[in-house]
Motif scaffolding. Sequence first.
Motif, short mmCIF file in Angstrom:
data_model
loop_
_atom_site.label_atom_id
_atom_site.label_comp_id
_atom_site.label_asym_id
_atom_site.label_seq_id
_atom_site.Cartn_x
_atom_site.Cartn_y
_atom_site.Cartn_z
N LYS A 123 0.81 -1.22 0.00
CA LYS A 123 0.00 0.00 0.00
C LYS A 123 0.84 1.27 0.00
CE LYS A 123 -4.05 -2.14 1.95
NZ LYS A 123 -3.91 -3.34 2.64
N CYS A 124 1.87 1.27 -0.80
CA CYS A 124 2.67 2.48 -1.03
C CYS A 124 2.63 2.82 -2.51
CB CYS A 124 4.12 2.27 -0.58
SG CYS A 124 4.30 2.18 1.20
N GLY A 125 1.57 2.41 -3.16
CA GLY A 125 1.42 2.62 -4.59
C GLY A 125 1.09 4.07 -4.92
N PRO A 126 0.53 4.29 -6.08
CA PRO A 126 0.25 5.67 -6.51
C PRO A 126 -0.71 6.39 -5.56
CG PRO A 126 -0.18 4.08 -8.27
CD PRO A 126 0.11 3.30 -7.04
N TYR A 127 -0.62 7.70 -5.57
CA TYR A 127 -1.52 8.53 -4.77
C TYR A 127 -2.94 8.32 -5.27
CZ TYR A 127 2.53 10.87 -2.82
OH TYR A 127 3.70 11.14 -2.18
N GLN A 128 -3.88 8.39 -4.37
CA GLN A 128 -5.31 8.19 -4.72
C GLN A 128 -5.94 9.49 -5.14
OE1 GLN A 128 -6.30 5.12 -4.93
NE2 GLN A 128 -4.41 4.40 -4.08
#
Length: 157
Positions: free
Chosen positions: A152-157
């Motif tokens: 859960k350090c993927g792209p910003y939401q």
Amino acid sequence: MISEVFYRKFAQTGKILWSSIVFLCAISVIAAAQERFTYTLSMCDPVTYQVSETPEKGREDLTLSWGGRVWAFSNEGNRDAFRHAPEVYAPLFQGCDALSLAQGYRAEGLAKIYLVYNQRLLLFQSREHRALFLTAPESLLAKAQSRARDVKCGPYQ
């Protein structure tokens, strides 16, 4: 006798009411304190990481909401630059420590321990992590990118 029963009920209701008021006040104080500290990058201006030698503190009256976070800026020009290209200035991996990601786990990076690598901002949880990352940045960056979504350090939401 009736007045005694009434008095006991009234006293119990008063205690419950008073406890509820105290609880609600405490919750509102906690919520206000948390809201005050919701700025990304410990309120440092994300643009200054790339345009100056050290990051500058942002101002509370110059903010922008993007990616589910609040960003503070030191001047209007930096805010406008971020508004037009947030992916350029926002830290990779939502601010998670890049070395930890490469090793397969999530750890929050610190705003004061950073690296601008290939014109992208990376955060680290310690100076040691930053130094270790620099021993093999390309391979570690590739590993971090492949594991970011899993923790859960993927792209910003």
